[in-house]
Design a protein around this motif. Sequence first.
Motif, short mmCIF file in Angstrom:
data_model
loop_
_atom_site.label_atom_id
_atom_site.label_comp_id
_atom_site.label_asym_id
_atom_site.label_seq_id
_atom_site.Cartn_x
_atom_site.Cartn_y
_atom_site.Cartn_z
N VAL A 1 0.87 -1.17 0.00
CA VAL A 1 0.00 0.00 0.00
C VAL A 1 0.91 1.23 0.00
O VAL A 1 1.66 1.44 0.95
CB VAL A 1 -0.93 0.03 1.23
CG1 VAL A 1 -1.83 1.27 1.18
CG2 VAL A 1 -1.76 -1.24 1.31
N PHE A 2 0.84 2.00 -1.08
CA PHE A 2 1.66 3.20 -1.22
C PHE A 2 0.76 4.42 -1.07
O PHE A 2 -0.16 4.62 -1.87
CB PHE A 2 2.34 3.23 -2.59
CG PHE A 2 3.19 2.03 -2.90
CD1 PHE A 2 4.17 1.60 -2.02
CD2 PHE A 2 3.01 1.32 -4.08
CE1 PHE A 2 4.97 0.48 -2.31
CE2 PHE A 2 3.80 0.22 -4.39
CZ PHE A 2 4.78 -0.21 -3.50
N ILE A 3 1.01 5.26 -0.06
CA ILE A 3 0.19 6.43 0.20
C ILE A 3 1.02 7.70 -0.01
O ILE A 3 2.06 7.87 0.63
CB ILE A 3 -0.38 6.42 1.64
CG1 ILE A 3 -1.13 5.11 1.93
CG2 ILE A 3 -1.31 7.62 1.85
CD1 ILE A 3 -1.57 4.96 3.38
N CYS A 4 0.56 8.56 -0.93
CA CYS A 4 1.27 9.83 -1.22
C CYS A 4 2.76 9.58 -1.39
O CYS A 4 3.61 10.23 -0.76
CB CYS A 4 1.00 10.86 -0.13
SG CYS A 4 -0.71 11.42 -0.06
N ALA A 5 3.09 8.64 -2.27
CA ALA A 5 4.46 8.14 -2.37
C ALA A 5 5.41 9.16 -3.00
O ALA A 5 5.06 9.86 -3.96
CB ALA A 5 4.48 6.86 -3.20
N ALA A 6 6.62 9.20 -2.46
CA ALA A 6 7.74 9.84 -3.15
C ALA A 6 8.28 8.85 -4.19
O ALA A 6 7.94 7.66 -4.17
CB ALA A 6 8.81 10.23 -2.15
N ALA A 7 9.12 9.34 -5.08
CA ALA A 7 9.68 8.47 -6.12
C ALA A 7 10.71 7.52 -5.51
O ALA A 7 11.55 7.94 -4.70
CB ALA A 7 10.33 9.32 -7.21
N PRO A 8 10.68 6.24 -5.91
CA PRO A 8 11.67 5.29 -5.39
C PRO A 8 13.04 5.49 -6.04
O PRO A 8 13.15 5.99 -7.16
CB PRO A 8 11.07 3.93 -5.76
CG PRO A 8 10.22 4.21 -6.95
CD PRO A 8 9.70 5.60 -6.78
N TRP A 9 14.06 5.06 -5.31
CA TRP A 9 15.45 5.21 -5.76
C TRP A 9 16.05 3.88 -6.20
O TRP A 9 15.72 2.83 -5.65
CB TRP A 9 16.31 5.76 -4.62
CG TRP A 9 16.04 7.18 -4.28
CD1 TRP A 9 15.16 7.65 -3.33
CD2 TRP A 9 16.64 8.33 -4.87
NE1 TRP A 9 15.19 9.03 -3.30
CE2 TRP A 9 16.09 9.48 -4.23
CE3 TRP A 9 17.60 8.53 -5.86
CZ2 TRP A 9 16.45 10.78 -4.56
CZ3 TRP A 9 17.97 9.82 -6.20
CH2 TRP A 9 17.40 10.93 -5.56
N GLU A 10 16.97 3.96 -7.17
CA GLU A 10 17.83 2.82 -7.49
C GLU A 10 18.66 2.49 -6.26
O GLU A 10 18.88 3.35 -5.39
CB GLU A 10 18.76 3.17 -8.66
CG GLU A 10 18.07 3.50 -9.96
CD GLU A 10 17.66 2.27 -10.75
OE1 GLU A 10 17.87 1.14 -10.25
OE2 GLU A 10 17.13 2.43 -11.86
N SER A 11 19.17 1.26 -6.19
CA SER A 11 19.95 0.85 -5.01
C SER A 11 21.25 1.63 -4.87
O SER A 11 21.82 1.69 -3.78
CB SER A 11 20.24 -0.65 -5.06
OG SER A 11 20.93 -0.99 -6.24
#
Length: 213
Positions: free
Chosen positions: A123-133
């Motif tokens: 469940v993603f709420i008001c998500a920021a952008a995910p990062w590469e490792s």
Amino acid sequence: MRFLCLHGGGTNGEIFEIQIGGLRQILEKSGHRFTFLNGKMGAKVEEELEGIVDGPFYNHYSRGTSPGSSILEAFDHTKSFIAKEGPFDVVMGFSQGAALAASLLIHQSKTSPAEPPLFRAAVFICAAAPWESSGLEHIMPQPDTYPITIPTANIVGKVDALFPESVRLFELCEPAKAAFYDHGSKHMVPFDMKNTEEMCRIIEETVAKAIRG
């Protein structure tokens, strides 16, 4: 289902517990249980919460610039918590917590493709952008490529400054398993009954998809 809950940056698990209080009240009646993880890094409190809530406050990884190696430290911190307190069926994250959850799911699927995913649903709420490792670049959507293959509930707010980032995360999720709900508000978990009931419905449908496999 057991939910692992990842708070937003500059807050903590107790604050996230309050933020999703309306959701929890309904979902706990269905037997779901919630565990809250504090981030690894000490942080300044979010401006709008200053003087209102007690600290300490945390980030999962560095903010304001590319997180670099702190993203891997966040992965390790989260996986260590899962090993001690888990397993968990569902991950629920707000803002930076949602980005961390997505980043970790994608990293795990790349590095351990033969292993089952860390969670059955997200469940993603008001998500920021995910990062590469590497912590140097955001993970960007690619045509016909969906690195998040578990069922997901993507809850966004159309007047949230992070709305475009939330949509980008949604575009990383396998479409047939991804639900999308716009609560129409700012960077927050709305607490009015209409939105709360709709968010719970979306979450329950996502959990049902995970159970069906």
